[in-house]
Design a protein around this motif. Structure first.
Motif, PDB file in Angstrom:
ATOM      1  N   GLY A 135      49.433  38.795  39.188  1.00 40.19           N
ATOM      2  CA  GLY A 135      47.627  38.545  38.752  1.00 40.19           C
ATOM      3  C   GLY A 135      47.990  37.716  39.066  1.00 40.19           C
ATOM      4  O   GLY A 135      46.209  37.118  38.552  1.00 40.19           O
ATOM      5  N   TYR A 136      48.405  36.627  39.108  1.00 37.04           N
ATOM      6  CA  TYR A 136      47.883  35.407  38.815  1.00 37.04           C
ATOM      7  C   TYR A 136      48.374  33.950  40.045  1.00 37.04           C
ATOM      8  O   TYR A 136      49.741  34.324  39.954  1.00 37.04           O
ATOM      9  CB  TYR A 136      48.226  34.588  37.247  1.00 37.04           C
ATOM     10  CG  TYR A 136      47.141  35.046  36.818  1.00 37.04           C
ATOM     11  CD1 TYR A 136      45.966  34.995  36.753  1.00 37.04           C
ATOM     12  CD2 TYR A 136      47.648  36.483  35.852  1.00 37.04           C
ATOM     13  CE1 TYR A 136      45.290  35.549  35.317  1.00 37.04           C
ATOM     14  CE2 TYR A 136      47.117  36.968  35.174  1.00 37.04           C
ATOM     15  CZ  TYR A 136      45.632  36.528  34.341  1.00 37.04           C
ATOM     16  OH  TYR A 136      45.191  37.326  33.642  1.00 37.04           O
ATOM     17  N   ASN A 185      47.561  30.714  43.350  1.00 36.99           N
ATOM     18  CA  ASN A 185      46.895  29.800  44.210  1.00 36.99           C
ATOM     19  C   ASN A 185      47.669  30.613  45.526  1.00 36.99           C
ATOM     20  O   ASN A 185      48.774  30.474  46.062  1.00 36.99           O
ATOM     21  CB  ASN A 185      46.531  28.387  44.399  1.00 36.99           C
ATOM     22  CG  ASN A 185      45.858  28.056  43.206  1.00 36.99           C
ATOM     23  OD1 ASN A 185      45.156  28.907  42.860  1.00 36.99           O
ATOM     24  ND2 ASN A 185      45.706  26.702  42.932  1.00 36.99           N
ATOM     25  N   PHE A 214      42.466  41.454  41.531  1.00 35.79           N
ATOM     26  CA  PHE A 214      42.895  41.317  40.914  1.00 35.79           C
ATOM     27  C   PHE A 214      42.666  39.274  40.790  1.00 35.79           C
ATOM     28  O   PHE A 214      42.760  38.593  41.585  1.00 35.79           O
ATOM     29  CB  PHE A 214      44.186  40.269  40.900  1.00 35.79           C
ATOM     30  CG  PHE A 214      44.915  41.852  41.031  1.00 35.79           C
ATOM     31  CD1 PHE A 214      45.785  42.345  39.539  1.00 35.79           C
ATOM     32  CD2 PHE A 214      45.313  42.887  41.729  1.00 35.79           C
ATOM     33  CE1 PHE A 214      46.214  43.346  39.257  1.00 35.79           C
ATOM     34  CE2 PHE A 214      45.301  44.018  41.653  1.00 35.79           C
ATOM     35  CZ  PHE A 214      46.275  44.232  40.080  1.00 35.79           C
ATOM     36  N   GLY A 228      42.459  36.526  39.355  1.00 37.50           N
ATOM     37  CA  GLY A 228      43.602  35.154  38.735  1.00 37.50           C
ATOM     38  C   GLY A 228      44.173  35.088  39.890  1.00 37.50           C
ATOM     39  O   GLY A 228      44.762  34.304  40.697  1.00 37.50           O
ATOM     40  N   ILE A 229      44.170  35.621  41.195  1.00 37.41           N
ATOM     41  CA  ILE A 229      44.480  35.517  42.834  1.00 37.41           C
ATOM     42  C   ILE A 229      43.787  35.050  43.162  1.00 37.41           C
ATOM     43  O   ILE A 229      42.842  35.833  44.314  1.00 37.41           O
ATOM     44  CB  ILE A 229      45.786  36.514  43.653  1.00 37.41           C
ATOM     45  CG1 ILE A 229      46.299  37.187  42.676  1.00 37.41           C
ATOM     46  CG2 ILE A 229      46.061  36.142  44.468  1.00 37.41           C
ATOM     47  CD1 ILE A 229      47.694  38.186  43.024  1.00 37.41           C
ATOM     48  N   LYS A 230      43.710  34.119  44.325  1.00 40.20           N
ATOM     49  CA  LYS A 230      42.671  33.450  44.526  1.00 40.20           C
ATOM     50  C   LYS A 230      43.289  33.093  45.981  1.00 40.20           C
ATOM     51  O   LYS A 230      44.615  32.162  46.214  1.00 40.20           O
ATOM     52  CB  LYS A 230      42.563  32.057  44.184  1.00 40.20           C
ATOM     53  CG  LYS A 230      41.580  32.347  42.827  1.00 40.20           C
ATOM     54  CD  LYS A 230      40.386  31.545  42.062  1.00 40.20           C
ATOM     55  CE  LYS A 230      39.698  31.574  41.287  1.00 40.20           C
ATOM     56  NZ  LYS A 230      40.716  32.131  39.744  1.00 40.20           N
TER      57      LYS A 230
END
Ligand code: AHR
Length: 311
Positions: free
Chosen positions: A148-149, A151, A178, A180-182
């Protein structure tokens, strides 16, 4: 006795005319080019299948240009081919030439990439993978792997190609829940190794804070792996990588621990493409969409599957 030999003659005649009919088919195949090992495998599958069926194949390599594909289709129409196989480089801009094929009564089967037209009857059928689902499978894997997190950088395929648009959309569909995922950087690598390397170098120069790479195909991922190594990082560990295709070199990268997963996209479309086209030529009803089923393959399975890989 005389009667029997007459019957045998009739059977032999009708059989030979059937064989002659099968052998007499001429099919035009407009291929995109040879940008990836996936595409080379698709070309081989279609050429081999034509040969196996005794079909005369008119092959045209468009060198990545839609205008060359349109020219090739027009030339197939002028030659009076029995059917056309088209691997469309981009999704739009096909209406006019497909109207011309339809007017000439020539069935057109699309392979591997879909198109958008106002009238679906302009082509006979689509044969290939569900490109949107491929993107979704990649996205689901990423959500789980990053918990969930993280870059993410994205190497896109050819601009305007269904294989790039749908994979991107499918991927975003999954990660949207999610925050938190970019996706921090996203650019085209044109589905080639060289461009994949070049773009990954640029990504790393502008921001090294990258957790994961999503590449729209294995070839670009293999180019990117090289760039990551040259930047002193470990592909598959410092930067996780998932791509699409499942070609042999992708499997080798997984076995070496440098690629974490790949979403299979089967290029061996020759048999299904010709089955569909021949049925259409015979006047039979064919399914509008013939989807090939794919699955995700992860690093831990690669070693046991690599030897059976056909492409
Ligand atoms: O349209 C299929 C895509 O085109 C493959 O994923 C890629 O490798 C190819 O160039």
């Amino acid at each position: 006795m005389k009667k029997l030999s007459l019957w045998l003659c009739a059977i032999a005649l009708s059989f030979s005319s059937f064989v002659a009919f099968a052998k007499d088919l001429t099919i035009g195949f407009s291929q995109i080019g040879a940008e990836s090992s996936w595409r080379t495998a698709e070309t081989k599958s279609i050429k081999d299948e034509a040969e196996k069926r005794g079909i005369k194949l008119q092959f045209s390599d468009a060198q990545q240009k839609q205008e060359n594909q349109i020219k090739a289709i027009r030339s197939f129409i002028a030659q009076g081919v029995d059917g056309i196989i088209l691997a469309p480089v981009v999704q739009t801009g096909w209406e006019r030439v497909l109207k011309e094929a339809k007017k000439a009564g020539i069935p057109v089967v699309l392979v591997d990439r879909t198109i958008t037209v106002s009238d679906d009857s302009l082509y006979t059928s689509f044969v290939g993978s569900d490109l949107l689902f491929e993107g979704r499978m990649a996205g689901a894997w990423v959500v789980q792997d990053l918990e969930g997190y993280g870059n993410v950088v994205e190497l896109q395929g050819t601009p305007g190609a269904a294989a790039a648009l749908d994979r991107q959309k499918g991927f975003k569909d999954m990660i949207q829940y999610f925050p938190g995922i970019k996706i921090t950087q996203s650019q085209t690598g044109d589905f080639t190794r060289a461009k994949g390397k070049e773009v990954m170098e640029a990504f790393l120069k502008s921001d090294k804070n990258i957790d994961l790479l999503f590449s729209h195909n294995d070839d670009m991922a293999i180019g990117a792996i090289q760039a990551i190594k040259e930047a002193g990082l470990k592909p598959g560990k410092d930067i996780k990588i998932i791509s699409v295709d499942g070609v042999k070199d992708g499997f080798t990268a997984m076995v070496n621990g440098e690629l974490n997963a790949t979403v299979e996209c089967n290029p061996l479309l020759g048999p299904l493409a010709f089955d569909t086209l021949e049925q259409a030529i015979d006047g039979k009803k064919v399914a509008k969409v013939n989807t090939v089923r794919d699955r995700i393959i992860t690093q831990d399975e690669a070693a046991s599957l690599i030897d059976a890989r056909q492409y």
